[in-house]
Design a protein around this motif. Structure first.
Motif, mmCIF file in Angstrom:
data_model
loop_
_atom_site.group_PDB
_atom_site.id
_atom_site.type_symbol
_atom_site.label_atom_id
_atom_site.label_comp_id
_atom_site.label_asym_id
_atom_site.label_seq_id
_atom_site.Cartn_x
_atom_site.Cartn_y
_atom_site.Cartn_z
ATOM 1 N N ASN A 197 -29.804 47.741 -11.279
ATOM 2 C CA ASN A 197 -29.708 47.806 -12.737
ATOM 3 C C ASN A 197 -29.913 46.407 -13.324
ATOM 4 N N MET A 198 -30.241 46.369 -14.568
ATOM 5 C CA MET A 198 -30.619 45.106 -15.213
ATOM 6 C C MET A 198 -30.648 45.313 -16.722
ATOM 7 N N ASP A 199 -30.822 44.227 -17.436
ATOM 8 C CA ASP A 199 -31.061 44.385 -18.864
ATOM 9 C C ASP A 199 -32.448 44.975 -19.053
ATOM 10 N N GLN A 200 -32.557 45.856 -20.018
ATOM 11 C CA GLN A 200 -33.800 46.588 -20.244
ATOM 12 C C GLN A 200 -34.981 45.633 -20.440
ATOM 13 N N PHE A 201 -36.015 45.824 -19.621
ATOM 14 C CA PHE A 201 -37.187 44.953 -19.635
ATOM 15 C C PHE A 201 -36.795 43.478 -19.484
ATOM 16 N N ALA A 202 -35.664 43.262 -18.835
ATOM 17 C CA ALA A 202 -35.162 41.899 -18.552
ATOM 18 C C ALA A 202 -34.775 41.156 -19.825
ATOM 19 N N MET A 203 -34.515 41.897 -20.874
ATOM 20 C CA MET A 203 -34.147 41.274 -22.149
ATOM 21 C C MET A 203 -32.644 41.408 -22.368
ATOM 22 N N GLY A 204 -31.950 40.332 -22.064
ATOM 23 C CA GLY A 204 -30.516 40.350 -22.278
ATOM 24 C C GLY A 204 -29.852 39.327 -21.385
ATOM 25 N N SER A 205 -28.612 38.996 -21.727
ATOM 26 C CA SER A 205 -27.866 37.995 -20.966
ATOM 27 C C SER A 205 -26.513 38.543 -20.536
ATOM 28 N N SER A 206 -26.358 39.860 -20.599
ATOM 29 C CA SER A 206 -25.058 40.433 -20.258
ATOM 30 C C SER A 206 -25.180 41.776 -19.547
ATOM 31 N N ASN A 207 -26.400 42.212 -19.358
ATOM 32 C CA ASN A 207 -26.660 43.518 -18.761
ATOM 33 C C ASN A 207 -26.099 44.672 -19.589
ATOM 34 N N GLU A 208 -26.064 44.469 -20.886
ATOM 35 C CA GLU A 208 -25.611 45.542 -21.770
ATOM 36 C C GLU A 208 -26.761 46.285 -22.436
ATOM 37 N N THR A 209 -28.015 45.902 -22.105
ATOM 38 C CA THR A 209 -29.144 46.570 -22.773
ATOM 39 C C THR A 209 -29.811 47.622 -21.892
ATOM 40 N N SER A 210 -29.286 47.832 -20.693
ATOM 41 C CA SER A 210 -29.867 48.834 -19.802
ATOM 42 C C SER A 210 -29.721 50.233 -20.388
ATOM 43 N N TYR A 211 -30.776 51.027 -20.249
ATOM 44 C CA TYR A 211 -30.683 52.424 -20.658
ATOM 45 C C TYR A 211 -29.728 53.181 -19.740
ATOM 46 N N PHE A 212 -29.533 52.640 -18.545
ATOM 47 C CA PHE A 212 -28.718 53.338 -17.552
ATOM 48 C C PHE A 212 -27.274 52.838 -17.530
ATOM 49 N N GLY A 213 -26.886 52.209 -18.601
ATOM 50 C CA GLY A 213 -25.484 51.812 -18.742
ATOM 51 C C GLY A 213 -25.238 50.377 -18.312
ATOM 52 N N ASN A 214 -24.112 49.848 -18.744
ATOM 53 C CA ASN A 214 -23.746 48.475 -18.416
ATOM 54 C C ASN A 214 -23.464 48.339 -16.928
ATOM 55 N N VAL A 215 -23.826 47.184 -16.411
ATOM 56 C CA VAL A 215 -23.351 46.814 -15.082
ATOM 57 C C VAL A 215 -22.024 46.098 -15.285
ATOM 58 N N LEU A 216 -21.080 46.370 -14.411
ATOM 59 C CA LEU A 216 -19.800 45.663 -14.505
ATOM 60 C C LEU A 216 -19.759 44.551 -13.477
ATOM 61 N N SER A 217 -19.210 43.449 -13.887
ATOM 62 C CA SER A 217 -18.980 42.374 -12.921
ATOM 63 C C SER A 217 -17.825 42.790 -12.017
ATOM 64 N N PRO A 218 -17.901 42.453 -10.723
ATOM 65 C CA PRO A 218 -16.741 42.734 -9.865
ATOM 66 C C PRO A 218 -15.559 41.819 -10.202
ATOM 67 N N TRP A 219 -15.821 40.771 -10.943
ATOM 68 C CA TRP A 219 -14.774 39.815 -11.266
ATOM 69 C C TRP A 219 -13.886 40.334 -12.387
ATOM 70 N N ARG A 220 -12.628 39.953 -12.308
ATOM 71 C CA ARG A 220 -11.682 40.213 -13.392
ATOM 72 C C ARG A 220 -11.029 38.897 -13.751
ATOM 73 N N SER A 221 -10.816 38.715 -14.994
ATOM 74 C CA SER A 221 -10.142 37.503 -15.427
ATOM 75 C C SER A 221 -8.668 37.580 -15.014
ATOM 76 N N ASN A 222 -8.065 36.409 -14.763
ATOM 77 C CA ASN A 222 -6.652 36.432 -14.358
ATOM 78 C C ASN A 222 -5.723 36.288 -15.560
ATOM 79 N N ASP A 223 -6.294 36.528 -16.765
ATOM 80 C CA ASP A 223 -5.448 36.420 -17.968
ATOM 81 C C ASP A 223 -4.677 37.706 -18.223
ATOM 82 N N GLY A 224 -4.828 38.661 -17.313
ATOM 83 C CA GLY A 224 -4.061 39.887 -17.440
ATOM 84 C C GLY A 224 -4.705 40.929 -18.324
ATOM 85 N N SER A 225 -5.858 40.603 -18.922
ATOM 86 C CA SER A 225 -6.462 41.548 -19.873
ATOM 87 C C SER A 225 -7.119 42.730 -19.167
ATOM 88 N N ASN A 226 -7.610 42.464 -17.922
ATOM 89 C CA ASN A 226 -8.274 43.514 -17.170
ATOM 90 C C ASN A 226 -9.549 44.041 -17.844
#
Lengths: 488, 493, 100
Positions: B122-151
């Protein structure tokens, strides 16, 4: 001969014409892919992934297409730009898979050049005229749409998509349909001499966008229309005439000419507004980022120059220097095949002037009658030289030569063999000729008296009678000499 | 024994060669990880059979003594690369269902080298994006979680977000990415992995769905610098099918890897030190300079005066090229067609493209169309290309004074999905440090260097002179060895 | 420079993207925001600077005039060409009827 004018109700109008000729470059493969260019293949068989603009496909220019465009540029004395570049012309149409045509707007391969159209009194071209050529650029052809195969669909065939074209853009230097026709014919001849385009207008290898405007003599240029894709010299001339008259009538009726794209209808000889490309005027040209600048080495250009054949104007001048008439020289050089055939004839030793007369009258006449092109001539230059040699050395007369030529066409045999077999050798025995002359003069004493009484025209009669008596085989010069001696 | 999915490319290659495990075992292990990580949405298509088939071949090759450079190594393939017989969409609706009858040059080179494919990433649609939120097939999630407790679900970066997420989550040991204005480096930085964009022209673009032709470059994303060198060595090379391909020999970058930087000069571009720079980023940058000094390099202050104009120039040039490159998606030859009753050709185009392109793609096509349109071309496009010349000159001048340049990869750590998607401009600013090297066609890589206060990875960027991937990789290795970045995302998916 | 609703509508038409008025209206401020930002390029002195044509010095190599030398860039693969077409018939691509 007066200038070409459209005579409207308000006076005479001058017509200003520029032509953009799209000439298919002769190459095996397309401009940016390895698919074949051959005419008439099954639909979509000569289409590569590149030509179909599949995702991720990239163009790589074909060196032969570049080479042929450079050679063409050199043939019209044009400046060759060692640094040129391809641009994208963006518009949407079903025959344009990429959504853009790769062309050259900002930096064309070939710059300013010119060609000369020849004086032609019959066509109203009083003297030779130089027509400027602004540029030649290389671009992709589009695919083909077919509209009559299905009730609700048009069909797209991409075989032509990506075939290399040269767009040869003239200056608006032409002033009559005849000049435009002469320009096209000359350009076509040059392309065919160079070998960069086969000039086959029926197969669409050469077609013209015709820019026409009208103005009162001495006034500013009028608004032009562009009639697209006109595919014969005759149609180009018709389109110009129709368009010029239409524009004059429009202006004189108080209207104004729209700068627009029009289509020519060959059946009616008229033009009409083209609907499909109306809103496509903003082409958003920019350099094609898939391609680097096209940089040509001096060696490459020198090789192109060295490979050029003798061109029509030079060849014509050489023929005229051989004492061939200007008219025959023009006829012989108009088509590259004729010129090549004639050069081959000269190469095997034929004498220029006589050979030119014979080719333009006897050979062309026979081929015309047989419906053959010169490439299909049953008589080779070598065989023709043999025939012409027999005339030149007095073995046969010109009139016997015609008979021999007919027999050559029928049998395929050589001239000398035919003359020998048929006993057509010219009679050059002065004794025999004198006997015949004496007999004719004796049988026509009344005419001799008239001749001697001043009716000099009868000399031809005596020649004819002697020739007839000798079955045409007598050497005409010796007959003349003998008659003159006898008649005093 | 360590789990097979913990191994790097080099370890898989060497372990397989040594007979420590079979390639099939490796493929099966990664296939299982892929299948078990659908919550990350890193893959658009999974191709376990492709990976297995290549693995069987690798095991056979080992038996026959005909091992190849990447035998036994399964990888992920960004969905921008055309893969023969496997759906290729560039994460767009307009190409949904498109099955290419051809293989991109780069992916072909990887398969020829023995690699197997775990799936299309998965990727940003036509490689246009910096967060992978433009994919038609949904956002990719980072495996990382912040340790600020927000989850909060975090962006993996983009556009190669699927690649980054998959490598970071051990779904594949390496993946392909493409980088037009940071699309390899920024997601690598966001997910604590390495990635290199080589010199423009090193990797053939043939068969890669085009975004901006004069900028697009393929490159590897992997867990460490050595793996990047190995992968890039296979991916690079001249291709007669790409007129912009570099006709240069491909050096053996892996063999020449070395972290001793004595005699090298490292430039620190003063213009990259932006007002209000994140303190953690600034601190990491300083630490990076110290690490390179420790490796023997000399730090020099350099200037890249036109840096601030790089991003605006990029946002003219890239959309302009994209507006034209994406004209081919018209519903005629492949992909989506939206044709209502009685609609004409031009209606079909407009409906198809309206339905098939996502909002960001449309936005960029609109910008690109506008800046190329009559009356604006010179003011925008020509001006941007002139500025680009100046940016390239800045670098050329800088490289008379240093061998490589050290800079942060991104101005921040990963942000939460949705956090910036409402403001395109804020999103574009993510690539402020990445874009200048793209405009100049230079090789550049990101290596993980530190954690943010919230426990998220931060990357350092090395920019090299043209053709000097070796210098970039070596400096990257020196950083990697000293940064000792061992943090990893805790498995939650 | 900035754009208004009519201009955005015109661009959408030029780009062949059907766009309801609401979408056009929403894009106006977005595009203006971006355009205002890129406008800073105008302040760069580019006197005597050539626009970039090739980012890496590299000479374009041309292809030889050989048909189907490489199947990946050659013809004679109609089935492949038409395989993904939404409406292929009789070896052609089909499109809504065009009136020229």
């Amino acid at each position: 001969m007066s200038e070409y004018r459209i005579h409207g109700e308000t006076g005479a109008w001058e017509v200003v014409i520029g032509l953009e000729v799209h000439a298919q470059i002769t190459s095996n493969a397309k401009l940016f892919s390895g698919a074949a260019t051959a005419f008439g293949a099954e639909p979509n068989t000569q289409v590569s992934l590149v030509d179909a603009a599949m995702p991720g496909m990239l163009p790589v220019p074909n060196v032969e297409c570049i080479r042929q465009a450079v050679r063409t540029g050199l043939a019209i004395d044009a400046q060759i730009n060692a640094w040129s570049r391809f641009d994208r012309k963006n518009y949407f149409y079903a025959d344009l898979p990429q959504g853009y045509q790769i062309s050259q707007l900002y930096h064309p391969l070939v710059g300013e050049g010119a060609l000369t159209i020849d004086a032609d009194a019959k066509a109203g071209i009083a003297e030779d005229k130089r027509i400027g050529i602004e540029r030649i650029h290389v671009e992709q052809d589009a695919g083909k749409l077919m509209h009559d195969q299905h009730p609700t669909m048009s069909f797209v065939d991409l075989n032509r998509s990506g075939v290399a074209l040269m767009e040869i853009v003239s200056r608006p230097d032409m002033r009559s349909p005849a000049e435009a026709g002469a320009y096209l014919r000359k350009l076509r001849a040059i392309l065919r001499y160079v070998g960069s385009c086969d000039g086959n207008m029926e197969e669409g290898s050469m077609r013209a966008d015709v820019n026409v405007s009208v103005r009162k003599v001495g006034e500013e240029l009028g608004t032009r229309t562009e009639t697209k894709n006109v595919n014969s010299v005759r149609f180009v001339m018709q389109a110009i005439e129709y368009e010029a008259k239409r524009q004059v009538a429009l202006i004189e009726a108080g209207g104004k000419v729209d700068q627009e794209t029009r289509l020519f209808n060959p059946d009616s000889g008229t033009t009409r507004t083209m609907r499909s490309k109306e809103d496509a005027h903003d082409y958003r040209y920019f350099p094609d980022p898939d391609l680097l600048p096209l940089e040509l080495s001096e060696d490459f250009i020198a090789e192109c120059r060295a490979s050029l054949p003798e061109l029509p104007d030079a060849k014509r001048a050489r023929y005229i220097a051989l004492d061939i008439s200007a008219y025959n020289a023009q006829v012989l050089t108009a088509e590259v095949e004729s010129a090549r055939w004639f050069d081959a004839l000269l190469d095997v030793g034929a004498e220029g002037k006589g050979a030119a007369n014979w080719v333009t009258s006897e050979l062309f006449g026979a081929l015309n009658r047989l419906g053959l092109s010169i490439d299909q001539s049953p008589v080779s230059p070598g065989a023709a030289a043999e025939l012409l040699g027999l005339v030149a050395d007095g073995t046969i007369s010109g009139s016997i030569a015609k008979q021999v030529f007919e027999k050559m066409l029928e049998s395929g045999d050589g001239a000398a063999a035919i003359v020998e077999r048929e006993g057509l050798k010219q009679e050059s025995d002065t004794g025999a000729i004198e006997v015949a002359v004496d007999a004719i003069l004796a049988a026509n004493a009344d005419k001799v008296a008239e001749y001697q009484g001043g009716k000099a025209a009868l000399f031809g009669f005596f020649v004819g009678q002697v020739m007839k008596a000798m079955q045409g085989k007598a050497n005409p010069k010796l007959v003349n000499d003998a008659l003159k001696a006898r008649l005093g | 024994m360590t789990s097979l999915t913990e191994l790097t490319v080099a370890q898989i290659r060497d372990g397989h060669r040594a007979g420590d495990f079979s390639a099939v075992e490796v493929a099966e292990a990664f296939n299982a990880n892929v299948a078990g990580a659908r919550a990350l949405n890193a893959f658009i298509v999974e191709t376990p059979e492709h990976a297995l088939h290549a693995a069987e071949q690798a095991d056979a090759d080992r038996a026959a003594g005909t091992l190849k450079p990447l035998s036994a190594v399964p990888i992920g393939m960004k969905d921008l690369f055309a893969t023969k017989g496997v759906q290729t969409t560039a994460a767009s609706h307009i190409l949904e269902g498109f099955v290419p009858p051809y293989e991109s040059t780069v992916s072909q080179k990887l398969w020829d080298a023995g690699a197997g494919m775990l799936g299309k990433l998965n990727m940003d649609q036509f490689a246009m994006g910096s967060s992978n939120e433009t994919s038609y097939f949904g956002n990719v999630l980072s495996p990382w979680r912040s340790n600020d407790g927000s989850n909060a679900a975090l962006a993996p970066g983009g556009s190669s977000g699927g690649s980054a997420s998959a490598v970071a989550a051990r779904l594949c040991p390496a993946a392909t990415g493409t980088d037009t204005g940071g699309s390899i480096r920024q997601p690598a930085a966001f997910t604590g992995i390495s990635g290199i964009k080589p010199t423009y022209g090193r990797c053939s673009r043939w068969g890669i769905v085009a975004f901006a032709s004069s900028l697009d470059q393929a490159g590897p994303m992997a867990r460490d610098v050595r793996d990047c060198a190995i992968l890039l060595g296979v991916m690079a090379g001249h291709d007669a099918k790409d007129a912009t391909s570099l006709n240069l020999p491909v050096p053996d970058w892996e063999a020449a890897l070395q972290a001793d930087l004595r005699g090298k000069k490292v430039g620190i571009p003063r213009e990259y030190r932006l007002d209000g720079m994140d303190a953690a980023i600034a601190a990491m940058w300083d630490k990076g300079a110290a690490m390179l000094t420790d490796a023997g390099a000399e730090i020099v202050d350099i200037t890249l005066p036109h840096t601030k104009y790089a991003l605006p120039a990029y946002y003219i040039i890239a959309p302009a090229e994209a507006s034209s490159n994406l004209a081919r998606y018209d519903g005629v030859r492949y992909g989506l067609r939206d044709l209502s009753d009685g609609a004409g050709l031009q209606d079909m185009y407009a409906a198809t493209r309206a339905a098939g392109f996502g909002a960001e793609v449309k936005r960029r096509i609109m910008i690109g169309t506008y800046v190329l349109s009559a009356g604006f071309y010179d003011a925008y496009y020509t001006q941007a290309q002139k500025v680009r010349t100046l940016i390239a000159r800045d670098f050329a001048h800088a490289f008379t004074q240093c061998d490589v340049i050290l800079a942060p990869t991104a101005p921040s750590a990963a942000f939460a999905l949705g956090e910036r998607s409402a403001d395109p401009l804020a999103m574009y600013l993510n690539d402020v440090f990445a874009v200048p090297a793209s405009l100049a066609g230079l090789p550049a890589m990101s290596v993980p260097a530190a954690l943010s206060a919230d426990g998220l990875p931060l990357g350092l960027q090395i920019i090299g002179n043209m053709f000097d991937e070796q210098g970039v990789l070596n400096a990257g290795l020196a950083l990697e060895q000293r940064a000792g970045f061992t943090a990893r995302a805790e498995k939650w998916w | 420079m900035s754009v208004d609703q009519a201009t955005v509508g015109k661009i959408a038409k030029l780009a062949r993207i059907a766009m309801p008025d609401d979408d056009v209206a929403a894009l106006v401020p977005e595009l203006n925001n971006i355009l205002a930002w890129v406008d800073q390029l105008a302040e760069v002195d580019v006197t005597g600077v050539e626009p970039m044509t090739a980012v890496i010095p590299n000479r374009m190599v041309l292809r030889a005039d050989v048909v189907d030398a490489d199947p990946l860039t050659g013809g004679n693969r109609r089935d492949d060409i038409l395989a993904n077409a939404p409406a292929a018939q009789h070896g052609f691509f089909g499109v809504p009827k065009v009136i020229e």
